[in-house]
Design an enzyme around this catalytic site. Structure first.
Site, mmCIF file in Angstrom:
data_model
loop_
_atom_site.group_PDB
_atom_site.id
_atom_site.type_symbol
_atom_site.label_atom_id
_atom_site.label_comp_id
_atom_site.label_asym_id
_atom_site.label_seq_id
_atom_site.Cartn_x
_atom_site.Cartn_y
_atom_site.Cartn_z
ATOM 1 N N ARG A 32 7.922 4.565 3.917
ATOM 2 C CA ARG A 32 7.056 5.741 4.071
ATOM 3 C C ARG A 32 7.048 6.262 5.510
ATOM 4 N NH1 ARG A 32 0.509 6.410 2.927
ATOM 5 N NH2 ARG A 32 0.589 8.577 2.186
ATOM 6 N N SER A 78 1.564 13.985 2.933
ATOM 7 C CA SER A 78 1.992 12.936 2.011
ATOM 8 C C SER A 78 0.736 12.483 1.283
ATOM 9 C CB SER A 78 2.620 11.763 2.781
ATOM 10 O OG SER A 78 2.946 10.703 1.901
ATOM 11 N N SER A 79 0.701 12.674 -0.030
ATOM 12 C CA SER A 79 -0.520 12.457 -0.802
ATOM 13 C C SER A 79 -0.956 10.994 -0.792
ATOM 14 C CB SER A 79 -0.317 12.917 -2.242
ATOM 15 O OG SER A 79 -0.045 14.295 -2.312
ATOM 16 N N GLN A 80 -2.186 10.772 -1.244
ATOM 17 C CA GLN A 80 -2.704 9.409 -1.366
ATOM 18 C C GLN A 80 -1.812 8.618 -2.332
ATOM 19 O OE1 GLN A 80 -6.716 9.215 -2.826
ATOM 20 N NE2 GLN A 80 -6.975 7.076 -2.263
#
Length: 356
Positions: A32, A78-80
């Site tokens: 990530r 960047s979403s949860q």
């Protein structure tokens, strides 16, 4: 790093997500941090840079990473991860499937889909965001993803897809997406409802089910079109003049998910329902807004009602009592059929309750 990613999976699961072995491997192997090389803003607005000691710890937390702002408003992220996981599991990805993603963001979500064996086309309207996603995917050595700078409403270049996933809040479903969907396919998208964007799943027959509650950054253009069923957006300022009018009545305080179940049902039954903040309250509350003035009412998780207008209070009380008397239905019990809204988008038709 191995320990950090193992803890990362635990955090995602702790949020109530059941990860398939394949998706767990994808989260454990896709780096990530490669997708936020210039840092990011945390939910509270604080900037975190790669040189900061907390950088990797926050990257591998179960939280959104905001990567682009317009003023103080987030416009890319960047979403949860737990929400990403719920949406990907709902998508039911199989190796070899062709997936259209609307909203590339950092490219991380597309990387997860590709790691599951899909061929991904991700469409991003912001050229700089598309460029950064393309570069991040290359640095992460992720194959099988094509990044297109195009309007998400159109779906980008011509093509047919087994699955379509939308990673930005929309007011409804683009007919261009349904035209692209192959038989047996599905669309997973966060669609506006009463001030939030619950994630919906739509099959090729137009049947709509609810996956989970969520809040997303809103799209631009036709995807945000107002329609006769639109709810009012959340007020930009906390509601004022709220006085207690109904005391706590349920003998219990609803947990967060049950409170959102009440909110979803209230939004089905009344078009002036939204979410709003109130002075002295940390969480946003279910609100009924007066159509002809500034009056409002909110329902608290214990069933109490605060209001600045009598008629709003009466509506809020009736909605809460109706949900309780109906057996406190979860949002996943609701069904609808996709229908034309008389404009550029398709929206869920009248919602129906499938079980008490």
């Amino acid at each position: 790093m191995e320990d950090a990613r193992r803890h990362y999976l635990d955090l995602i699961r702790h949020d109530g997500v059941t990860l398939s072995p394949e998706l767990a491997r994808a989260f454990a192997t896709v780096p990530r941090e490669v997708f936020v090389p210039d840092g990011f803003h945390r939910r509270d607005g604080r900037l975190v840079l790669p040189a900061d000691p907390e950088f990797l710890r926050v990257v591998y937390s179960n939280d959104v990473l905001v990567t682009k702002l317009s003023g103080s408003r987030p416009i890319s992220s960047s979403s949860q991860p737990s929400l990403m996981a719920l949406m990907i599991e709902a998508l039911d990805v199989r190796p070899g499937q062709r997936i259209l993603e609307i909203g590339a963001g950092t490219g991380y979500n597309a990387a997860l889909l590709a790691t599951l064996g899909a061929e991904v086309t991700t469409v991003e309207v912001q050229a700089d965001v598309a460029d950064r996603a393309r570069s991040a995917l290359a640095r992460a050595a992720i194959d099988g993803v094509r990044v297109e700078n195009a309007d998400g409403y159109t779906g980008g270049p011509a093509g047919a897809y087994d699955r379509i996933i939308v990673t930005v809040g929309v007011a409804g479903i683009s007919p261009h997406w349904t035209d692209r969907l192959l038989p047996g396919g599905r669309i997973v998208a966060p669609v506006e409802h009463a001030g939030m964007h619950p994630v919906l799943s739509v099959d090729t027959g137009g049947e709509v089910t609810v996956v989970c509650p969520a809040g997303f950054m809103s799209a631009a253009g036709p995807l945000t079109a107002r329609h006769p069923g639109s709810h009012p957006p959340p007020p930009s300022e906390p509601l004022s003049g709220l006085d207690p009018v109904v005391p706590a009545r349920w003998g219990t305080t609803l947990e967060a998910l049950a409170y959102r179940d009440l909110w979803f049902a209230a939004g089905v039954w009344h078009r002036r329902v939204t979410y709003a903040s109130a002075p002295g309250r940390e969480q946003s509350l279910i609100a009924v807004l007066d159509e002809d003035g500034p009056g409002s009412a909110v329902v608290l998780p214990d069933g109490a009602v605060l209001a600045s207008a009598e008629r709003c209070a009466a509506v809020a009380l009736a909605l809460a009592d109706r949900w309780w008397a109906t057996g406190r239905p979860p949002m996943r019990a609701w069904r609808a059929t996709l229908a034309s809204a008389g404009g550029p988008i398709l929206v869920p038709g009248p919602w129906r309750l499938t079980r008490p």
